[in-house]
Design a protein around this motif. Structure first.
Motif, PDB file in Angstrom:
ATOM      1  N   GLY A 289      -3.163   0.993  12.393  1.00 46.00           N
ATOM      2  CA  GLY A 289      -4.388   2.054  11.731  1.00 46.00           C
ATOM      3  C   GLY A 289      -3.518   2.652  10.341  1.00 46.00           C
ATOM      4  O   GLY A 289      -3.720   1.937   9.473  1.00 46.00           O
ATOM      5  N   VAL A 290      -2.163   2.785  10.514  1.00 48.85           N
ATOM      6  CA  VAL A 290      -0.965   2.300   9.039  1.00 48.85           C
ATOM      7  C   VAL A 290      -1.338   1.150   8.695  1.00 48.85           C
ATOM      8  O   VAL A 290      -1.614   0.917   7.146  1.00 48.85           O
ATOM      9  N   ALA A 291      -0.614   0.459   8.826  1.00 52.79           N
ATOM     10  CA  ALA A 291      -0.779  -0.940   7.294  1.00 52.79           C
ATOM     11  C   ALA A 291      -1.776  -1.441   7.425  1.00 52.79           C
ATOM     12  O   ALA A 291      -2.186  -1.562   6.384  1.00 52.79           O
ATOM     13  N   GLU A 292      -3.177  -1.080   8.131  1.00 54.64           N
ATOM     14  CA  GLU A 292      -4.829  -1.391   7.924  1.00 54.64           C
ATOM     15  C   GLU A 292      -5.252  -0.555   6.951  1.00 54.64           C
ATOM     16  O   GLU A 292      -5.763  -0.887   6.042  1.00 54.64           O
ATOM     17  N   ILE A 293      -4.531   0.762   6.806  1.00 58.16           N
ATOM     18  CA  ILE A 293      -5.333   1.708   5.527  1.00 58.16           C
ATOM     19  C   ILE A 293      -4.996   1.759   5.065  1.00 58.16           C
ATOM     20  O   ILE A 293      -5.111   1.181   3.345  1.00 58.16           O
ATOM     21  N   MET A 294      -3.372   0.789   4.418  1.00 64.17           N
ATOM     22  CA  MET A 294      -2.437   0.142   3.558  1.00 64.17           C
ATOM     23  C   MET A 294      -2.706  -0.706   2.967  1.00 64.17           C
ATOM     24  O   MET A 294      -3.176  -0.726   1.627  1.00 64.17           O
ATOM     25  N   GLU A 295      -3.625  -1.659   3.349  1.00 64.20           N
ATOM     26  CA  GLU A 295      -3.851  -2.995   3.323  1.00 64.20           C
ATOM     27  C   GLU A 295      -5.496  -2.696   2.540  1.00 64.20           C
ATOM     28  O   GLU A 295      -6.019  -3.429   1.424  1.00 64.20           O
ATOM     29  N   ALA A 296      -6.534  -1.648   3.235  1.00 61.87           N
ATOM     30  CA  ALA A 296      -7.458  -0.897   2.665  1.00 61.87           C
ATOM     31  C   ALA A 296      -7.414  -0.757   0.646  1.00 61.87           C
ATOM     32  O   ALA A 296      -8.748  -1.307   0.185  1.00 61.87           O
ATOM     33  N   ALA A 297      -6.090  -0.062   1.346  1.00 62.89           N
ATOM     34  CA  ALA A 297      -6.368   0.412  -0.438  1.00 62.89           C
ATOM     35  C   ALA A 297      -5.431  -0.801  -1.493  1.00 62.89           C
ATOM     36  O   ALA A 297      -6.250  -0.406  -2.022  1.00 62.89           O
ATOM     37  N   HIS A 298      -4.772  -1.575  -0.845  1.00 63.10           N
ATOM     38  CA  HIS A 298      -4.985  -2.593  -2.370  1.00 63.10           C
ATOM     39  C   HIS A 298      -5.448  -2.994  -2.285  1.00 63.10           C
ATOM     40  O   HIS A 298      -6.068  -3.957  -3.256  1.00 63.10           O
ATOM     41  N   TYR A 299      -5.993  -3.710  -0.859  1.00 62.31           N
ATOM     42  CA  TYR A 299      -7.780  -4.342  -1.908  1.00 62.31           C
ATOM     43  C   TYR A 299      -8.883  -3.583  -2.661  1.00 62.31           C
ATOM     44  O   TYR A 299      -9.357  -4.629  -3.165  1.00 62.31           O
ATOM     45  N   LEU A 300      -8.531  -2.701  -2.419  1.00 62.68           N
ATOM     46  CA  LEU A 300      -9.782  -1.665  -3.146  1.00 62.68           C
ATOM     47  C   LEU A 300      -9.318  -1.694  -4.514  1.00 62.68           C
ATOM     48  O   LEU A 300     -10.239  -1.670  -5.471  1.00 62.68           O
ATOM     49  N   ILE A 301      -8.711  -1.679  -4.746  1.00 66.61           N
ATOM     50  CA  ILE A 301      -7.306  -1.233  -5.779  1.00 66.61           C
ATOM     51  C   ILE A 301      -7.476  -2.865  -7.070  1.00 66.61           C
ATOM     52  O   ILE A 301      -7.470  -2.848  -7.859  1.00 66.61           O
ATOM     53  N   THR A 302      -7.528  -4.194  -5.994  1.00 66.00           N
ATOM     54  CA  THR A 302      -7.096  -5.211  -6.485  1.00 66.00           C
ATOM     55  C   THR A 302      -8.632  -5.745  -7.065  1.00 66.00           C
ATOM     56  O   THR A 302      -8.893  -6.999  -7.494  1.00 66.00           O
ATOM     57  N   HIS A 303      -9.573  -5.227  -5.982  1.00 68.10           N
ATOM     58  CA  HIS A 303     -10.935  -5.651  -6.275  1.00 68.10           C
ATOM     59  C   HIS A 303     -11.708  -5.063  -6.993  1.00 68.10           C
ATOM     60  O   HIS A 303     -12.570  -3.928  -5.680  1.00 68.10           O
ATOM     61  N   PRO A 304     -12.156  -4.206  -7.974  1.00 69.60           N
ATOM     62  CA  PRO A 304     -12.497  -2.660  -8.505  1.00 69.60           C
ATOM     63  C   PRO A 304     -13.840  -3.390  -8.404  1.00 69.60           C
ATOM     64  O   PRO A 304     -15.019  -2.773  -8.678  1.00 69.60           O
ATOM     65  N   GLU A 305     -14.701  -4.077  -8.314  1.00 67.69           N
ATOM     66  CA  GLU A 305     -16.296  -4.776  -7.688  1.00 67.69           C
ATOM     67  C   GLU A 305     -16.798  -4.018  -6.828  1.00 67.69           C
ATOM     68  O   GLU A 305     -17.654  -4.213  -6.763  1.00 67.69           O
ATOM     69  N   ILE A 306     -15.797  -3.685  -6.099  1.00 65.83           N
ATOM     70  CA  ILE A 306     -16.374  -2.754  -4.726  1.00 65.83           C
ATOM     71  C   ILE A 306     -16.865  -1.931  -4.649  1.00 65.83           C
ATOM     72  O   ILE A 306     -15.435  -1.217  -5.322  1.00 65.83           O
ATOM     73  N   LYS A 307     -17.860  -0.989  -5.034  1.00 67.09           N
ATOM     74  CA  LYS A 307     -17.544   0.000  -5.850  1.00 67.09           C
ATOM     75  C   LYS A 307     -17.039   1.368  -4.827  1.00 67.09           C
ATOM     76  O   LYS A 307     -18.507   0.777  -3.576  1.00 67.09           O
ATOM     77  N   HIS A 308     -17.145   2.510  -5.374  1.00 61.95           N
ATOM     78  CA  HIS A 308     -16.591   3.668  -3.758  1.00 61.95           C
ATOM     79  C   HIS A 308     -16.286   4.855  -4.543  1.00 61.95           C
ATOM     80  O   HIS A 308     -16.376   4.555  -5.740  1.00 61.95           O
ATOM     81  N   GLY A 309     -17.141   4.953  -3.686  1.00 67.55           N
ATOM     82  CA  GLY A 309     -16.340   6.914  -4.472  1.00 67.55           C
ATOM     83  C   GLY A 309     -15.292   7.380  -4.196  1.00 67.55           C
ATOM     84  O   GLY A 309     -14.222   5.879  -3.628  1.00 67.55           O
ATOM     85  N   ILE A 310     -14.611   8.085  -3.855  1.00 64.05           N
ATOM     86  CA  ILE A 310     -12.844   9.496  -4.153  1.00 64.05           C
ATOM     87  C   ILE A 310     -13.024   8.443  -2.987  1.00 64.05           C
ATOM     88  O   ILE A 310     -13.200   9.064  -1.981  1.00 64.05           O
ATOM     89  N   ILE A 311     -11.369   7.968  -2.506  1.00 66.92           N
ATOM     90  CA  ILE A 311     -10.663   7.603  -1.230  1.00 66.92           C
ATOM     91  C   ILE A 311      -9.401   8.809  -0.843  1.00 66.92           C
ATOM     92  O   ILE A 311      -8.937   8.643  -2.003  1.00 66.92           O
ATOM     93  N   LYS A 312      -9.794   9.419  -0.143  1.00 69.55           N
ATOM     94  CA  LYS A 312      -8.347   9.835   0.513  1.00 69.55           C
ATOM     95  C   LYS A 312      -7.950   8.929   1.296  1.00 69.55           C
ATOM     96  O   LYS A 312      -8.531   8.760   2.158  1.00 69.55           O
ATOM     97  N   ILE A 313      -6.247   9.264   1.025  1.00 72.85           N
ATOM     98  CA  ILE A 313      -5.236   8.456   1.792  1.00 72.85           C
ATOM     99  C   ILE A 313      -4.703   9.489   2.864  1.00 72.85           C
ATOM    100  O   ILE A 313      -3.968  10.670   1.870  1.00 72.85           O
ATOM    101  N   LEU A 314      -4.402   9.400   3.848  1.00 70.84           N
ATOM    102  CA  LEU A 314      -3.418  10.811   4.533  1.00 70.84           C
ATOM    103  C   LEU A 314      -2.580  10.392   5.862  1.00 70.84           C
ATOM    104  O   LEU A 314      -3.510   9.516   6.845  1.00 70.84           O
ATOM    105  N   PHE A 315      -1.950  10.768   6.184  1.00 71.76           N
ATOM    106  CA  PHE A 315      -0.717   9.698   6.916  1.00 71.76           C
ATOM    107  C   PHE A 315       0.146  11.071   7.679  1.00 71.76           C
ATOM    108  O   PHE A 315       0.620  11.915   6.480  1.00 71.76           O
ATOM    109  N   THR A 316      -0.240  11.974   9.309  1.00 68.24           N
ATOM    110  CA  THR A 316       0.298  12.577   9.812  1.00 68.24           C
ATOM    111  C   THR A 316       1.846  11.852  10.643  1.00 68.24           C
ATOM    112  O   THR A 316       1.834  11.008  11.078  1.00 68.24           O
ATOM    113  N   PRO A 317       2.091  13.655  11.000  1.00 69.40           N
ATOM    114  CA  PRO A 317       3.500  12.590  11.745  1.00 69.40           C
ATOM    115  C   PRO A 317       2.779  13.554  13.290  1.00 69.40           C
ATOM    116  O   PRO A 317       1.857  14.340  13.347  1.00 69.40           O
ATOM    117  N   ASP A 318       3.659  13.612  14.302  1.00 70.52           N
ATOM    118  CA  ASP A 318       3.395  14.226  15.125  1.00 70.52           C
ATOM    119  C   ASP A 318       2.026  14.241  16.039  1.00 70.52           C
ATOM    120  O   ASP A 318       1.490  15.753  17.335  1.00 70.52           O
TER     121      ASP A 318
END
Length: 423
Positions: free
Chosen positions: A150-179
């Protein structure tokens, strides 16, 4: 959309699993192990390198980050969440991920312990992965796809959204938790700081699966007080708490109400730890049921069983301490049907068939939903988790990335429809 995109999900994943982040249920610190922060720091640094300026790790090991909106529409703030820790069930030290390219249905023998073999007869999901690239551990550890996939998938999706600004989206929050694996994944989460309206955990299994229902869960700590004397002068005086504990455990139902005898939406009473001496013994139980009222029924049953045993030991006594762990997130999610509906649509746009499932367990999403962040659970592809036979398909992971990206876009699209209706 993804035709010419070179996914790096697997490379990210194989790096992350080599960082030991096993949590410790006996530790009272937050996080329960400092080594979880090792991965948290790596993730925050990688997010900053992507251009996410506010990415950081807090003192408790949580990673917070924000992908700014690239639309003027009034889109709800969406959070994608995974946990960095791995389960205490098997070693997470020295993980050696192995990529098995173009799997053809054969048995997979793990090289560092050849007695550990992945067979499709025992792991039927393997039959669906012919032609896929599969990642396993080497045989001496778990893999850690729960939840570094899940961590790797979110990180890769973040990279995709940042490098593909044609994908319109609202504010996206990323959260990684311990424990998360020790039930404390949201213990020090600052929801105000996170600032999200709805969320999605990436902590599920089979590609296409979407989970909007979990167990409700309580913990029970049973403390048995015996009477201690010197064993040489114990006749008629000694009351052995360990023996009482043994009698109680022996009376638990053997054909029902246990994890090994239940399935689907059947709940259970499950002893998970015994600790003590003849004077005092503690048994820890977890109680599970999809209907919250069913927890109390099981707790009353357990308490009556304890009383029944202690009738034979009038000098003994007991304490019965119930602690709420989490509740069935469906109770909250049913109030926000658009959260699940948008996830279904995103999965379908990724070319998969939606498979609605109920979790015989819980995720951070259970607690988050009741904390005010409605949060169903999306698939990651992980299989045979918490074991040395753990495996995951690279193609399934990439489909999870596609689902996240589609989901971000769908929320933006639906916001435009709402505005048009308002006009």
């Amino acid at each position: 959309m993804f035709q010419n995109y070179s996914f790096k999900t697997a490379e990210r994943f194989m790096r992350y699993v080599q960082v030991d982040t096993q949590s410790d249920p006996q530790s009272q610190s937050i996080p329960s192990t400092e080594k979880q922060k090792d991965l948290s720091r790596i993730l925050a640094e990688e997010l900053q390198q992507m251009g996410i300026k506010d990415a950081h790790v807090d003192e408790f090991g949580y990673v917070y980050a924000t992908i700014p909106a690239n639309t003027n529409k009034n889109v709800p703030v969406i959070c994608f969440c995974s946990h960095v820790d791995t389960a205490p069930d098997a070693s997470g030290t020295g993980v050696k991920p192995i990529l098995h390219q173009q799997y053809q249905g054969q048995d997979i023998v793990l090289p560092d312990d050849k007695s550990i073999v992945l067979r499709s007869t025992e792991l039927p999901y393997l039959k669906k992965l012919v032609g896929h690239d599969i990642i396993t551990a080497s045989g001496t550890t778990l893999l850690g796809s729960d939840d570094k996939a899940g961590v790797a998938e979110i990180m890769e999706a973040a990279h995709y959204l940042i490098t593909h600004p044609e994908i319109k989206h609202g504010i996206i929050k990323i959260l990684f938790t311990p424990d998360e694996e020790v039930g404390r994944g949201t213990a020090k989460l600052n929801l105000d700081k996170l600032g999200a309206t709805f969320g999605y955990t990436l902590d599920g299994g089979e590609a296409g699966s979407l989970e909007d229902e979990t167990f409700s869960a309580d913990a029970v700590k049973l403390i048995i007080h015996g009477v201690i004397t010197h064993p040489g002068d114990a006749k008629g005086k000694l009351v052995n708490a360990l023996k009482i504990a043994g009698e109680i455990l022996s009376l638990l139902p053997k054909d029902r109400l246990s994890p090994e005898t239940t399935e689907k939406k059947e709940g259970f009473i499950h002893p998970i730890r015994v600790d003590g001496l003849s004077e005092k013994c503690t048994i820890d139980f977890i109680i599970r049921d999809f209907v919250t009222e069913g927890l109390q029924e099981k707790e009353l049953l357990l308490q009556e069983l304890v009383k029944q045993v202690l009738k034979s030991y009038p000098k003994s006594s007991f304490e019965f301490i119930v602690t709420e762990q989490y509740r069935n997130m469906k109770e909250v999610l049913d109030q926000y049907p658009e959260v699940v509906q948008n996830a279904k649509e995103a999965i379908e746009r990724s070319g998969l068939t939606v498979k609605m499932e109920s979790i015989r367990g819980g995720t951070d999403g259970s607690r988050l939903s009741f904390m005010g962040l409605p949060c169903p659970n999306l698939f990651t592809g992980m299989q045979a988790i918490h074991s040395k036979k753990e495996f995951i398909s690279v193609q399934d992971m990439n489909k999870a990335v596609e689902t996240i990206v589609h989901l971000a876009g769908i929320w933006e699209e639906k916001a435009s429809l709402i505005l048009e209706q308002d006009i």
